[in-house]
Scaffold this active site. Structure first.
Site: not given
Length: 358
Positions: A197, A291, A171-172, A294
């Site tokens: 993401h 973050m 993600s991030t 998931d």
């Protein structure tokens, strides 16, 4: 609140008065953050940042008086500060956003061409979460990329297992982490399935950008296509991605637009869970910076099914959220810095290293 126990201080930089107003309202609605200044262009922003010393800056991609990317380069060089880019859904916007992430931006907020007010209000909490993550992020310094050792070892004697699939979630900070990981994977390696993401319209550009840079072929995944060695598949921004049996043997891509999982679509858990069910020990799971949580439960299922599982270490993560959650529940077998992950996965595929597949 920030690590210092005070409100997260935000400077909003956008040439649109509407966007500045909307973001100010969204930020100030939260008890743990506040907008301390706004600016209509980078020249004004430079002074505001100097005066207010913010924790996070939001920066429009397209700005008057100075290109947004040029301002970001100067900021990262002279006064490194976590930055969230504000990007449109256009092809040009997605290309510029990916370039900004490469320069050092932490993440981005996407905005449509129409009905901006409704869209931003719908995603207000996501915007605040991105700001919180950015405030705690480790800034990644721009650098000339040197591929990990595994990418420079194409002639190694030990063959790679081709009946094993590699599954990656991020993600991030993940766009650059995935790039670094794939730069270390050989062109003749096993299939790699990836969930990052990222919204629709960005994943195709992301895949094309990686395909130009990495030894392995990279493409946006398509419904029903066969999973082949030497290819990395990026989940499209509109769908969850799973691995499924293919008629006549092998595996195929399965996409669906079901409900969000862990507030995301695509989400990492559906991919990892399908790997656990279908492949068991013939899978490798890798969880990278991001973050939230998931991918943690899915990676645990993979480990219980016999897969080798790897996690990025805290020091090399932009945001140590997803790997931390996976580690906490016992899903991660092996922890390594990003610079070593591809090498360790290759060694695992060669069958003579930690977590080697049998």
């Amino acid at each position: 609140m920030s690590a210092a126990g005070r409100k997260i201080r935000v400077v909003v930089v956008d040439d649109s008065a509407l966007v500045r107003s909307l973001l100010t309202a969204i930020v100030n609605e939260a008890p743990d953050m506040e907008v301390v200044a706004t600016a209509a262009d980078p020249i004004i922003a430079r002074e505001k940042i100097r005066e207010t010393n913010p924790d996070v800056v939001t920066l429009d991609v397209e700005m008057p008086r100075m290109d947004g990317l040029e301002f970001l380069r100067r900021l990262m060089r002279l006064r490194p500060t976590p930055v969230l880019m504000i990007s449109s859904f256009t092809d040009a916007g997605s290309e510029t956003t990916l370039a900004a992430l490469e320069i050092g931006a932490v993440d981005f907020i996407h905005k449509p061409a129409n009905d901006i007010a409704r869209h931003m209000q719908e995603y207000a909490e996501d915007i605040r979460e991105k700001l919180r993550a950015a405030a705690e992020a480790r800034l990644r310094q721009p650098r000339r990329f040197l591929p990990p050792r595994s990418a420079r070892r194409m002639g190694v004697a030990a063959p790679l297992r081709k009946d094993v699939l590699v599954f990656v979630g991020a993600s991030t900070g993940g766009t650059e982490a995935i790039k670094d990981f794939l730069m270390g994977m050989p062109a003749d390696g096993p299939p790699i399935l990836i969930v990052q993401h990222m919204p629709e319209h960005f994943t195709f550009t992301f895949a094309m950008r990686l395909d130009r840079l990495c030894p392995i072929r990279v493409k946006e995944a398509e419904e029903g296509e066969a999973v082949r060695p030497g290819v990395a598949y990026i989940a499209p921004g509109h769908s969850h991605m799973r691995v499924a049996p293919a008629a006549g043997g092998g595996y195929r891509i399965a996409l669906d637009q079901g409900e969000r999982v862990n507030r995301h679509r695509p989400a990492v858990d559906p991919l990892f869970e399908s790997a656990a069910r279908l492949l068991g020990k013939k899978a490798i799971g890798v969880i990278l910076t991001g973050m939230g949580k998931d991918g943690a439960e899915g990676l645990l299922q993979m480990r219980h099914a016999g897969a080798a599982t790897f996690g990025q270490d805290e020091a090399s993560c932009v945001v140590y959220g997803m790997p931390r959650e996976a580690f906490k529940i016992g899903a991660v077998m092996h922890v390594h810095p990003l610079s070593r992950l591809a090498e360790k996965v290759v060694e695992c595929l060669q069958g003579h290293a930690e977590g080697a597949i049998t």
